[in-house]
Each structure stands twice: as C-alpha cells, then as structure tokens.
Scaffold this motif. Structure first.
Motif, PDB file in Angstrom:
ATOM      1  N   ALA A  39       0.834  -1.209   0.000  1.00  0.00           N
ATOM      2  CA  ALA A  39       0.000   0.000   0.000  1.00  0.00           C
ATOM      3  C   ALA A  39       0.863   1.252   0.000  1.00  0.00           C
ATOM      4  N   LEU A  40       1.927   1.239   0.801  1.00  0.00           N
ATOM      5  CA  LEU A  40       2.842   2.385   0.843  1.00  0.00           C
ATOM      6  C   LEU A  40       3.569   2.573  -0.483  1.00  0.00           C
ATOM      7  N   ALA A  41       4.019   1.458  -1.061  1.00  0.00           N
ATOM      8  CA  ALA A  41       4.770   1.545  -2.315  1.00  0.00           C
ATOM      9  C   ALA A  41       3.910   2.151  -3.426  1.00  0.00           C
ATOM     10  N   VAL A  42       2.678   1.678  -3.551  1.00  0.00           N
ATOM     11  CA  VAL A  42       1.797   2.189  -4.610  1.00  0.00           C
ATOM     12  C   VAL A  42       1.434   3.646  -4.346  1.00  0.00           C
ATOM     13  N   SER A  43       1.154   3.994  -3.079  1.00  0.00           N
ATOM     14  CA  SER A  43       0.801   5.385  -2.782  1.00  0.00           C
ATOM     15  C   SER A  43       1.957   6.324  -3.088  1.00  0.00           C
ATOM     16  N   ALA A  44       3.200   5.867  -2.888  1.00  0.00           N
ATOM     17  CA  ALA A  44       4.361   6.703  -3.199  1.00  0.00           C
ATOM     18  C   ALA A  44       4.498   6.910  -4.707  1.00  0.00           C
ATOM     19  N   VAL A  45       4.333   5.840  -5.459  1.00  0.00           N
ATOM     20  CA  VAL A  45       4.455   5.943  -6.918  1.00  0.00           C
ATOM     21  C   VAL A  45       3.361   6.837  -7.493  1.00  0.00           C
ATOM     22  N   ILE A  46       2.128   6.637  -7.049  1.00  0.00           N
ATOM     23  CA  ILE A  46       1.011   7.433  -7.546  1.00  0.00           C
ATOM     24  C   ILE A  46       1.161   8.898  -7.132  1.00  0.00           C
ATOM     25  N   ALA A  47       1.761   9.132  -5.960  1.00  0.00           N
ATOM     26  CA  ALA A  47       1.970  10.515  -5.510  1.00  0.00           C
ATOM     27  C   ALA A  47       2.829  11.285  -6.505  1.00  0.00           C
ATOM     28  N   PHE A  48       3.891  10.655  -7.011  1.00  0.00           N
ATOM     29  CA  PHE A  48       4.748  11.323  -7.991  1.00  0.00           C
ATOM     30  C   PHE A  48       4.003  11.560  -9.302  1.00  0.00           C
ATOM     31  N   ALA A  49       3.270  10.548  -9.754  1.00  0.00           N
ATOM     32  CA  ALA A  49       2.555  10.687 -11.023  1.00  0.00           C
ATOM     33  C   ALA A  49       1.444  11.726 -10.926  1.00  0.00           C
ATOM     34  N   PHE A  50       0.653  11.665  -9.869  1.00  0.00           N
ATOM     35  CA  PHE A  50      -0.489  12.559  -9.732  1.00  0.00           C
ATOM     36  C   PHE A  50      -0.053  13.990  -9.449  1.00  0.00           C
ATOM     37  N   SER A  51       1.116  14.141  -8.818  1.00  0.00           N
ATOM     38  CA  SER A  51       1.629  15.481  -8.543  1.00  0.00           C
ATOM     39  C   SER A  51       1.922  16.226  -9.841  1.00  0.00           C
ATOM     40  N   VAL A  52       2.547  15.535 -10.778  1.00  0.00           N
ATOM     41  CA  VAL A  52       2.855  16.156 -12.071  1.00  0.00           C
ATOM     42  C   VAL A  52       1.573  16.509 -12.820  1.00  0.00           C
ATOM     43  N   LEU A  53       0.572  15.639 -12.727  1.00  0.00           N
ATOM     44  CA  LEU A  53      -0.666  15.855 -13.473  1.00  0.00           C
ATOM     45  C   LEU A  53      -1.512  16.991 -12.916  1.00  0.00           C
ATOM     46  N   THR A  54      -1.307  17.349 -11.657  1.00  0.00           N
ATOM     47  CA  THR A  54      -2.169  18.354 -11.017  1.00  0.00           C
ATOM     48  C   THR A  54      -1.496  19.702 -10.812  1.00  0.00           C
ATOM     49  N   THR A  55      -0.216  19.833 -11.134  1.00  0.00           N
ATOM     50  CA  THR A  55       0.451  21.125 -10.995  1.00  0.00           C
ATOM     51  C   THR A  55       0.382  21.883 -12.321  1.00  0.00           C
ATOM     52  N   LYS A  56       0.380  23.202 -12.235  1.00  0.00           N
ATOM     53  CA  LYS A  56       0.215  24.038 -13.426  1.00  0.00           C
ATOM     54  C   LYS A  56       1.363  23.896 -14.409  1.00  0.00           C
ATOM     55  N   ASP A  57       2.591  23.805 -13.874  1.00  0.00           N
ATOM     56  CA  ASP A  57       3.742  23.753 -14.771  1.00  0.00           C
ATOM     57  C   ASP A  57       4.207  22.327 -15.056  1.00  0.00           C
ATOM     58  N   GLY A  58       3.465  21.317 -14.580  1.00  0.00           N
ATOM     59  CA  GLY A  58       3.800  19.940 -14.881  1.00  0.00           C
ATOM     60  C   GLY A  58       5.062  19.449 -14.209  1.00  0.00           C
ATOM     61  N   LYS A  59       5.324  19.926 -12.987  1.00  0.00           N
ATOM     62  CA  LYS A  59       6.500  19.494 -12.233  1.00  0.00           C
ATOM     63  C   LYS A  59       6.056  18.868 -10.908  1.00  0.00           C
ATOM     64  N   PHE A  60       7.009  18.110 -10.294  1.00  0.00           N
ATOM     65  CA  PHE A  60       6.720  17.546  -8.977  1.00  0.00           C
ATOM     66  C   PHE A  60       6.591  18.671  -7.949  1.00  0.00           C
ATOM     67  N   GLN A  61       5.634  18.539  -7.046  1.00  0.00           N
ATOM     68  CA  GLN A  61       5.478  19.499  -5.958  1.00  0.00           C
ATOM     69  C   GLN A  61       5.764  18.787  -4.645  1.00  0.00           C
ATOM     70  N   MET A  62       6.728  19.321  -3.887  1.00  0.00           N
ATOM     71  CA  MET A  62       7.174  18.645  -2.681  1.00  0.00           C
ATOM     72  C   MET A  62       6.053  18.468  -1.663  1.00  0.00           C
ATOM     73  N   ALA A  63       5.120  19.409  -1.596  1.00  0.00           N
ATOM     74  CA  ALA A  63       4.014  19.299  -0.643  1.00  0.00           C
ATOM     75  C   ALA A  63       3.170  18.058  -0.930  1.00  0.00           C
ATOM     76  N   HIS A  64       2.990  17.716  -2.204  1.00  0.00           N
ATOM     77  CA  HIS A  64       2.229  16.516  -2.557  1.00  0.00           C
ATOM     78  C   HIS A  64       2.981  15.257  -2.134  1.00  0.00           C
ATOM     79  N   ILE A  65       4.262  15.215  -2.443  1.00  0.00           N
ATOM     80  CA  ILE A  65       5.063  14.039  -2.106  1.00  0.00           C
ATOM     81  C   ILE A  65       5.128  13.876  -0.596  1.00  0.00           C
ATOM     82  N   HIS A  66       5.269  15.002   0.081  1.00  0.00           N
ATOM     83  CA  HIS A  66       5.411  15.017   1.539  1.00  0.00           C
ATOM     84  C   HIS A  66       4.221  14.373   2.231  1.00  0.00           C
ATOM     85  N   SER A  67       3.032  14.538   1.688  1.00  0.00           N
ATOM     86  CA  SER A  67       1.828  14.034   2.343  1.00  0.00           C
ATOM     87  C   SER A  67       1.322  12.736   1.744  1.00  0.00           C
TER      88      SER A  67
END
Length: 408
Positions: free
Chosen positions: A237-265
């Motif tokens: 569960a942790l492994a998948v949530s970590a992977v999806i966090a990186f993918a979903f972070s890029v998809l939801t940010t305006k400039d298409g980059k990783f956002q540390m706040a998303h990864i952090h949580s």
C-alpha cells in the motif's frame, strides 16, 4: 512583551518539573520492576521501529516552516517523552478501574508510544501557533480522551486492540483541526508562515523515516499469525501510494513538475489507510488499490482543503494534517466496512459487525471533535498564552541563538 501574557520562564519549566514529579511518585508506588514482568507480545526491534517513527520521523516531518525548525524538532521530543509517561499512567489507571490484567511493560510502553502519534498529528495542525505550555496541556488532555475513546471501542464495541489503535490517525487529525479552529488565524502578511527548500528537505527526511517504519507500526499489535500479512500488505500500500503521488503530482500542478508538498503528504497515505485492514486482506492487489486511492485522495484533498474547505471554516492547518492523515483514515475505515460486506455470506452476524465498526468510527470522530473544541477554548485563555499572534512561527522567542537571525 505585553504584561497580559504569562511569562515563559515562570510557567513552562515548573509545569514540566511538576508533571515529572507526579510520574516519579506514581512509578514508585505502582509500576512493577522489570524483573517481575512477564513475556511481551511485542519484540524490542519492533518497539524500536515505532520509537524511531514517533521521535525521529514526526520530529523532522513537522519541520515545514522556515523559522520554526528548532521548535518543531525540540518540542516534539519534549512532548513525546513526557506524553509517553503520562500515557502509561493513564492506561494503568484505566486498567485498574476496569480490573483488567496488568500488561507487560514493553507492551504497555509500545501502546503509549503509538498513542503519542495522535499528539504528533495534532501538533502539526497547531504548529507555530501554540507555545510549549499549550502543547503540554493539549498532549495530556488528548492522551486521556484518546485512551477513553479507545477503551470504549475495545470494551463496549468489542473492537480488537490492534484495530482500535489504528484510530489514532483519525483521532489525532480531527482533534488537532478542532483545536486549531479556536486559534486566531495568522495575518496573511506574516511571511514566516511559509516553507523553504531547506525546510522541505528536512521534512522529507522525516517522511522517509515514517515510510520505512510504517509496516512495523501497522503490525506490532497484531497477533503472531497475522503479523507478516499486516506488514506485507502495508508495504505494498505504501509503495503504490508513493508511486502514484509522484505521477499525480505532475498531473495536477500548473507547470507539470513535482510538488514537494504533494510528495510530503501523499506517500504516507497508503500506510494510514491500510492500517484498518492490513491483517485481514488476503490478496496484495487489494492493498495496492487502497494505496492508490489513498494517494489520490490526499493530493486532491490538499487542493480542496486549501481552496474550498479551510477558508469558510476559518481553519489554519499548518501541516495539512486533514489531507495527510484524516482523509486517508476515513477511506481506511470505509474500506474496513467494505471488507465485511464482501464476506457477508461467510459471517454469522455481518450486519452487527458493520454497525460495530461504523459505531467505532463515528464515536472516535465525535470524541475527537468535542474534546478538541473544548481544549482549543481552554488553551486560548490568558492563563496559557505566552505570545501574541504576531510572534507566531518564530523560534527566537523560545530558543537561544548563537548569532543574529539575519537571513534565517
């Protein structure tokens, strides 16, 4: 400093010394010697993992403000070690009143350490706005109310101890949100209420520690036959949530980059969600689906909380505990009910079990919100105030610096 605020030096040290003296007296008369204690169901390496999570993991996880690093780590250590002692005291007294069997010392201190997770989560909601005096009072009140809530789930609702302890995330988040709703909001012009690359890096270090040791947290109180299953499912569960966090972070940010706040949580969301069902899930793909949903909910919740929920409710959630812990915990509780419904034909009284778990879920949130609101009102009395809101999010009032804080 205005005279209407209590003097820091004349209040905090004396409260700490008084509370420690009370616990020393209690331990002299009531705590058993180590040599007389029976075998523990908890191994020392597993206890070390949980201890690392609470002290090191949450200590650095809370370093999210650029001028509050000393207080985030230092106050966390103070509250944790003081709170564990009082959690042991509270559980012992409740066991004595209920005439329950005296537990092994390592098991008791493990449960006390896990209970302090609720306090660490609540601290994240009021981070930077609460002084040490308020944090100590909040920790004592929260430990008592969480122990009572867990005791209700265990005795009256007959919820397993390992499952009842998993409500710690739900209780801590909503207790902290209720407390912080009673604190005055910081001024939008206060620039200390923001993060920096350095604070994000330290906070991510705490996140990594929490991620690594989370399987031990979810499995430590589980019976021996299911310990491996709980740790196994938690990791996926942790492994998948970590992977999806990186993918979903890029998809939801305006400039298409990783956002540390998303990864952090979001990378921790899977561990929170799977806690309720880790020992019961038979197929790892179920755990992976829960980790995926938890990560998506955490990131989506971060956008919704900051723009839609917090402003009208006037809640300033410093560390984002609502979408990091509360929403994934709600998903986990609902997943537990869904698991019971899936086994409907194999259970003797499925409807009763569903009502029991829904009752435990509602009871935990209700006690957390009511106790949190009352605690927030108490903490805002002049008796417990040390600084004004203009001094929020600043280490310099509490810590001695060897240099002037130019550029700090």
């Amino acid at each position: 400093m205005p005279s209407r605020y209590r003097n820091f030096r004349h209040s905090v040290p004396w409260l700490i010394l008084f509370l420690e003296a009370v616990f020393l007296v209690f331990s002299y008369f009531f705590l058993s010697d180590a040599a007389t204690l029976g075998l523990s169901v908890v191994s020392y390496p597993a206890f070390q993992d949980v201890n690392h999570m609470v002290i090191f993991g949450f200590g650095f996880f809370l370093v999210v403000l650029r001028r509050y690093g000393f207080s985030s780590t230092g106050f966390n250590l103070l509250i944790m070690v003081l709170g564990v002692q009082y959690s042991v005291l509270t559980d012992y007294l409740l066991d004595y009143l209920d005439m329950q069997k005296n537990e092994n010392g390592l098991t008791r201190i493990t449960k006390a350490t896990m209970s302090m997770t609720a306090v660490a989560i609540s601290t994240g909601a009021v981070l930077g706005k609460s002084n040490p005096l308020q944090l100590i009072v909040m920790a004592i009140v929260e430990l008592i109310t969480f122990s009572v809530s867990r005791r209700i789930n265990k005795i009256f609702l007959e919820v397993l101890d390992s499952i009842s302890m998993m409500h710690v995330h739900l209780f801590g988040a909503y207790f902290g949100l209720a407390v912080t709703s009673r604190f005055p909001e910081p001024s939008p012009r206060l620039d200390k209420n923001r993060n920096t690359p350095t604070s994000d890096l330290w906070s991510m270090l705490g996140t990594v520690f929490l991620w690594v040791f989370w399987p031990s947290f979810n499995s430590i109180l589980v019976r021996d036959a299911n310990k491996v299953t709980a740790a196994y499912n938690t990791y996926f569960a942790l492994a998948v949530s970590a992977v999806i966090a990186f993918a979903f972070s890029v998809l939801t940010t305006k400039d298409g980059k990783f956002q540390m706040a998303h990864i952090h949580s979001a990378v921790l969301a899977g561990g929170v969600t799977i806690g309720y069902t880790a020992q019961s899930i038979q197929h790892p793909w179920n755990a992976m689906v829960l980790g995926l949903l938890a990560s998506v909910i955490a990131i989506a919740g971060s956008h919704c909380s900051q723009s839609c929920l917090n402003p009208p409710l006037k809640i300033h959630d410093t560390s984002g505990v609502h979408f990091t812990f509360a929403l994934p915990a709600v998903l986990g509780a609902l997943a537990q009910v869904a698991l019971l419904l899936e086994d409907w034909t194999h259970l003797t009284s499925p409807g009763y079990l569903v009502l029991i778990h829904l009752g435990a879920f509602c009871q935990t949130i209700a006690v957390a919100l009511i106790a949190g609101l009352i605690t927030g009102l108490i903490l805002n009395l002049k008796l417990f105030k040390i600084i004004s809101s203009s001094k929020y999010f600043d280490d310099q009032f509490y810590w001695e610096f060897p240099h002037l804080s130019v550029g700090y």
